[in-house]
Design an enzyme around this catalytic site. Structure first.
Site, PDB file in Angstrom:
ATOM      1  N   GLU A  90       0.817  -1.211   0.000  1.00 55.12           N
ATOM      2  CA  GLU A  90       0.000   0.000   0.000  1.00 55.12           C
ATOM      3  C   GLU A  90       0.851   1.262   0.000  1.00 55.12           C
ATOM      4  O   GLU A  90       0.500   2.262  -0.628  1.00 55.12           O
ATOM      5  CB  GLU A  90      -0.955   0.004   1.200  1.00 55.12           C
ATOM      6  CG  GLU A  90      -2.064  -1.039   1.115  1.00 55.12           C
ATOM      7  CD  GLU A  90      -2.979  -0.850  -0.091  1.00 55.12           C
ATOM      8  OE1 GLU A  90      -3.039   0.278  -0.617  1.00 55.12           O
ATOM      9  OE2 GLU A  90      -3.614  -1.819  -0.516  1.00 55.12           O
ATOM     10  N   TYR A 172      -5.660   6.312   5.157  1.00 55.95           N
ATOM     11  CA  TYR A 172      -5.801   5.336   4.080  1.00 55.95           C
ATOM     12  C   TYR A 172      -5.029   4.050   4.374  1.00 55.95           C
ATOM     13  O   TYR A 172      -5.588   2.946   4.325  1.00 55.95           O
ATOM     14  CB  TYR A 172      -5.326   5.927   2.748  1.00 55.95           C
ATOM     15  CG  TYR A 172      -5.168   4.870   1.685  1.00 55.95           C
ATOM     16  CD1 TYR A 172      -6.281   4.356   1.033  1.00 55.95           C
ATOM     17  CD2 TYR A 172      -3.919   4.333   1.384  1.00 55.95           C
ATOM     18  CE1 TYR A 172      -6.159   3.356   0.086  1.00 55.95           C
ATOM     19  CE2 TYR A 172      -3.778   3.333   0.438  1.00 55.95           C
ATOM     20  CZ  TYR A 172      -4.895   2.846  -0.206  1.00 55.95           C
ATOM     21  OH  TYR A 172      -4.767   1.840  -1.119  1.00 55.95           O
ATOM     22  N   ASP A 190      -9.146   6.312  -1.367  1.00 62.16           N
ATOM     23  CA  ASP A 190      -8.061   6.852  -2.194  1.00 62.16           C
ATOM     24  C   ASP A 190      -8.691   7.523  -3.402  1.00 62.16           C
ATOM     25  O   ASP A 190      -9.921   7.717  -3.456  1.00 62.16           O
ATOM     26  CB  ASP A 190      -7.071   5.749  -2.593  1.00 62.16           C
ATOM     27  CG  ASP A 190      -7.672   4.736  -3.557  1.00 62.16           C
ATOM     28  OD1 ASP A 190      -8.914   4.740  -3.774  1.00 62.16           O
ATOM     29  OD2 ASP A 190      -6.908   3.924  -4.116  1.00 62.16           O
ATOM     30  N   CYS A 244     -14.176   2.107 -13.631  1.00 66.17           N
ATOM     31  CA  CYS A 244     -14.641   3.487 -13.421  1.00 66.17           C
ATOM     32  C   CYS A 244     -13.446   4.430 -13.497  1.00 66.17           C
ATOM     33  O   CYS A 244     -13.113   5.133 -12.548  1.00 66.17           O
ATOM     34  CB  CYS A 244     -15.353   3.593 -12.078  1.00 66.17           C
ATOM     35  SG  CYS A 244     -16.310   5.121 -11.864  1.00 66.17           S
ATOM     36  N   CYS A 254     -19.894  -2.123 -15.816  1.00 67.51           N
ATOM     37  CA  CYS A 254     -19.744  -1.790 -14.394  1.00 67.51           C
ATOM     38  C   CYS A 254     -20.802  -2.497 -13.551  1.00 67.51           C
ATOM     39  O   CYS A 254     -22.001  -2.401 -13.844  1.00 67.51           O
ATOM     40  CB  CYS A 254     -19.857  -0.280 -14.196  1.00 67.51           C
ATOM     41  SG  CYS A 254     -19.748   0.225 -12.461  1.00 67.51           S
TER      42      CYS A 254
END
Length: 463
Positions: A90, A172, A190, A244, A254
């Site tokens: 991350e 985050y 994010d 997206c 989607c």
């Protein structure tokens, strides 16, 4: 993950003359409609089903769904290892593309497979491993965080609130580690998540404003699945990264399209597009800096100047421990007062070399070669840096290099590196580019045969 990508979303903004009533006004963000219970339930099902079928096979992801993992208590050591892997991935993924991160992650985990291994590393080792990823503060914080965890018992905290006490871990990263590794029901937000939620709820408020950011976190918290929080958070991010997307969302494929208010608005108003959401903030103007870079190559007393030379040495200088590219190695460089002529740059570099290394190009060394070899622009998130590059090949006069670097204690940290070792070092992108420019210049400009240094000095010596 978007700064290294430059995040050039190019979204179309709604014109000032006609703003559709369906768009959510900025001042109405506090009144943004939450997802209904039915929407929340259906979104969870749709996204998790889609994720199970479409998620990318990435080295930091578990191959098992969270609800398929062993019912019995997982081995604590394995959980810690998973948490450490999530942490590393991350941090690397912030400002950096997934495809770039994969190779770095694999090399990192091979060298430091556990937090205990990382805690024993030096900052220089970590920076070398990180070279090319950019935003080097991330690497330093990762090392500092590992040392802190090990010093306090070696157990990575299992909840987001405790994870945030570790250097470099914010909302985050703490949410990602806690939900993915320890299954705490907490959200992550994010750039991908902001984009997905902004389109789902048709939020046109500035996503950079604090009130808007808080609202996105509340909406994400409402959605996160209580049984599979880590998988759901990854599904939401994966959707933003692959479907997206900023410029070309694939709405037809989607899994959340039936719940998307932005898509509904676009269908009912030809002047509205899905890509209007989220709104594009005002871009901060970059500062323009200029720097003279001198690649100083030192030849031995009997050395010959040759494009295949491998026994020469280069001077590297360590940057200050705070600020841009803190603690990293570079060729000697001097910041300039704007764009300057070559003679001014050369004078500034001569003063720097004389003050810091007692390199006086007229007295202590013979100049074998000195050439301006090019310039280029390197972009940081907030700085546009133009670098002027020159190659300075020197041969020390009698007495060798022993007395060359006897300068005051406040001089910068430096080292001499052999040419063959330098090519294998972990260098930052800009330093690597400078070095490659030098190598290309030598291949094109220097003679193919060995040239005696003294002869070359007579014809090339100038300052």
């Amino acid at each position: 993950m978007s700064e290294k990508k430059k995040n050039m979303r190019g979204r179309r903004t709604v014109g000032a003359n006609k703003k559709p009533q369906s768009l959510l006004e900025v001042e109405d963000i506090e009144d943004a409609t939450f997802f209904s219970k039915d929407e929340t339930h259906q979104l969870r099902l749709s996204l998790l089903n889609w994720y199970d079928l479409n998620r990318r096979d990435l080295p930091w992801r578990s191959h098992l769904r969270e609800d398929e993992e062993k019912q019995e208590e997982e081995e604590e050591e394995e959980v810690e290892r998973k948490a450490y892997g999530v942490w590393v991935s991350e941090v690397m993924l912030q400002q950096t593309r997934v495809q770039t991160v994969i190779a770095y992650y694999n090399r990192w985990m091979q060298k430091w497979p556990t937090i205990y291994h990382l805690a024993q590393a030096s900052l220089e080792e970590v920076n070398e491993m990180w070279a090319g990823l950019g935003y080097y503060r991330r690497a330093r914080f990762l090392l500092e965080g590992a040392k802190k965890v090990v010093a306090e018992g070696g157990k990575i905290p299992k909840v987001a609130s405790m994870l945030r006490k570790i250097p470099g871990i914010g909302d985050y990263t703490s949410g990602a580690i806690a939900s993915i590794a320890f299954k705490e029901v907490v959200p992550v937000v994010d750039g991908n998540v902001v984009r997905v939620i902004a389109r789902l709820r048709a939020v046109s408020a500035n996503p950079k404003e604090s009130a808007t950011v808080k609202r996105f976190w509340k909406l994400a918290a409402q959605l996160v699945d209580p049984v599979r929080p880590g998988d759901f958070n990854q599904a939401l991010m994966e959707l933003g990264a692959t479907v997206c997307t900023p410029l070309n969302p694939s709405c037809s494929s989607c899994p959340a399209s039936e719940f998307c208010q932005a898509l509904s608005n676009a269908k009912h108003d030809s002047e509205v597009a899905v890509t209007d959401y989220p709104v594009k903030g005002v871009k901060v103007k970059q500062r323009c800096d200029f720097s003279a870079v001198c690649v100083v190559e030192l030849l031995g007393a009997e050395a010959l100047l040759d494009k295949n030379q491998s026994i020469s040495k280069f001077i590297l200088v360590k940057r200050p421990e705070e600020g841009l590219l803190a603690g990293l190695w570079e060729f000697p460089s001097v910041l300039l007062d704007g764009e300057t002529v070559p003679s001014t740059r050369r004078e500034a570099m001569n003063s720097f070399l004389k003050a810091n290394f007692k390199i006086d190009v007229r007295k202590t060394c013979n100049i074998v070669l000195r050439e301006d070899i090019g310039e280029f622009v390197h972009i940081f998130s907030h700085i546009r840096l133009k670098l002027y590059v020159e190659l300075l090949v020197l041969q020390c006069k009698e007495g060798g290099e022993d007395d060359l670097f006897k300068s005051p204690d406040n001089k910068p940290t430096w080292k001499c590196v052999y040419s063959n070792a330098l090519s294998g070092m972990g260098l930052t992108t800009s330093v690597r580019k400078v070095y490659n420019m030098v190598q290309n210049f030598k291949q094109k400009a220097l003679p193919s045969k060995h040239v005696p240094t003294k002869k070359r000095t007579r014809t090339a010596q100038r300052s």
